[in-house]
Write a protein that holds these residues in place. Structure first.
Motif, short mmCIF file in Angstrom:
data_model
loop_
_atom_site.label_atom_id
_atom_site.label_comp_id
_atom_site.label_asym_id
_atom_site.label_seq_id
_atom_site.Cartn_x
_atom_site.Cartn_y
_atom_site.Cartn_z
N ASP A 124 0.84 -1.21 0.00
CA ASP A 124 0.00 0.00 0.00
C ASP A 124 0.87 1.25 0.00
O ASP A 124 0.63 2.20 -0.76
N ARG A 125 1.89 1.28 0.85
CA ARG A 125 2.79 2.44 0.90
C ARG A 125 3.61 2.56 -0.39
O ARG A 125 3.90 3.67 -0.85
N TYR A 126 4.00 1.42 -0.95
CA TYR A 126 4.75 1.44 -2.21
C TYR A 126 3.93 2.09 -3.32
O TYR A 126 4.42 2.96 -4.05
N ALA A 128 1.34 4.11 -2.94
CA ALA A 128 1.06 5.50 -2.59
C ALA A 128 2.23 6.42 -2.93
O ALA A 128 2.02 7.57 -3.36
N ILE A 129 3.46 5.94 -2.75
CA ILE A 129 4.64 6.79 -2.95
C ILE A 129 5.22 6.66 -4.36
O ILE A 129 5.62 7.65 -4.98
N CYS A 130 5.25 5.42 -4.87
CA CYS A 130 5.88 5.19 -6.18
C CYS A 130 4.91 5.28 -7.35
O CYS A 130 5.32 5.53 -8.48
N ARG A 131 3.61 5.06 -7.10
CA ARG A 131 2.59 5.13 -8.15
C ARG A 131 1.40 5.95 -7.66
O ARG A 131 0.27 5.46 -7.64
N PRO A 132 1.63 7.20 -7.24
CA PRO A 132 0.56 7.97 -6.60
C PRO A 132 -0.66 8.20 -7.49
O PRO A 132 -1.79 8.24 -6.99
N LEU A 133 -0.46 8.38 -8.80
CA LEU A 133 -1.60 8.64 -9.69
C LEU A 133 -2.49 7.42 -9.85
O LEU A 133 -3.69 7.55 -10.12
N ARG A 134 -1.92 6.25 -9.70
CA ARG A 134 -2.69 5.01 -9.86
C ARG A 134 -3.21 4.46 -8.54
O ARG A 134 -3.94 3.48 -8.52
N TYR A 135 -2.84 5.12 -7.43
CA TYR A 135 -3.23 4.63 -6.11
C TYR A 135 -4.74 4.44 -5.96
O TYR A 135 -5.18 3.37 -5.52
N ALA A 240 8.89 11.37 4.61
CA ALA A 240 8.60 10.01 4.13
C ALA A 240 9.55 9.00 4.73
O ALA A 240 9.16 7.90 5.12
#
Length: 313
Positions: A124-126, A128-135, A240
């Protein structure tokens, strides 16, 4: 010389738990910090669950995962600690045969469920931080429901053989468990039968489930670290890193159960037997006490939800 028949051996109907066989005199002193940790764990997790349940703004996938973690922590604490404290305070050492194996199943399955939940939360954190637009399209309520089913089903199925294999053994006359809890190895070694397969299954299953979760968690935080270090906004990387760093340290502490497995399987004749017993108890207390604080109270939205809850009281 003739060996006695199975019919002449009285079956064991209950076990006696003997905590810290070499240090019985200081058990009462140990009960004080254990009681405080137990109250902290139950209070913190209960507050977190009530806050998420009552606050509509927290009805989101990330907080549902926190709720799942809190539920697992509460069940683990209630399964182990009240019995340990009753031994310390009231010398209530007896535990029925079936209750012992039920405790064994809950401990094995819920510990691995918690490890798996950490893995899902790291993913979930991955995202949110690495793929924020697709979260929003990846981490949905449906994803959380499917993840919860996976967490419960995978770990219950793989943990169920542990108590079944132990319960199927013949327990002839020994019924004193040199432990505070009904761990597989502490119980099965009292049997008259060969326990090699029991020992091997728990070792392989434990390392497979917990080890695979830990590897995926480390990979998730590795990619998170790479992404965070590329962020140029002032203070964003530090914030972060602080949040993810505390999560990762807590997960590593939780993974000390792997150390307990190694100690009890490989080095059991070279260390005092009280060491793995103490580690087992602390592993059912310290992570449940810290999880809601590190994951929950440090989150701004949950802080606000708790303040609203306290105002209503």
């Amino acid at each position: 010389m003739a060996t006695p028949s199975n019919s002449s051996i009285a079956p064991v109907s209950e076990f006696l738990l003997v905590c810290f066989p070499n240090y019985q005199s200081w058990q009462h002193w140990l009960s004080l910090p254990l009681s405080l940790l137990f109250l902290l764990a139950m209070g913190a997790n209960g507050t977190l669950l009530i806050t998420i349940w009552l606050e509509a703004s927290l009805h989101e996938p990330m907080y549902y995962l926190l709720s799942l973690l809190s539920l697992l922590d509460i069940v683990l604490c209630l399964t182990v600690i009240p019995k340990v404290l009753s031994i310390f305070w009231f010398d209530s050492r007896s535990i029925h045969f079936s209750a012992c194996f039920l405790q064994m199943f809950i401990m094995n399955s819920f510990l691995t469920m918690e490890s798996c939940t950490f893995m899902v939360m790291a993913y979930d954190r991955y995202v949110a931080i690495c793929r924020p637009l697709r979260y929003p399209s990846i981490i949905t309520n449906r994803f959380v429901a499917q993840a919860a089913v996976f967490v419960v089903a995978r770990n219950a199925i793989f943990s169920l053989p542990v108590p079944i294999l132990s319960a199927r053994l013949r327990y002839c006359d020994k019924n004193i468990i040199k432990n505070c809890i009904c761990t597989n190895l502490s119980v099965s070694k009292l049997s008259c039968d060969d326990i090699t397969f029991n020992r091997l299954y728990q070792f392989v299953a434990g390392w497979t489930l917990l080890g695979s979760d830990l590897i995926l968690i480390i990979l998730s935080y590795f990619f998170i670290l790479k992404a965070v270090l590329r962020v140029k906004a002032e203070g964003a990387a530090a914030k972060a890193l602080s949040t993810c760093g505390s999560h990762f340290i807590l997960i590593l502490f939780f993974s000390t159960v792997l150390l307990v497995l190694v100690i009890t399987n490989i080095a059991r004749k070279r260390i005092p037997p009280d060491v793995p017993i103490l580690l087992n108890i602390l592993h059912h207390l310290i992570p449940p006490a810290l999880n809601p604080i590190v994951y929950g109270v440090r989150t701004k939205e949950i802080k606000q939800g708790i303040k609203k809850l306290l105002r209503k009281l």
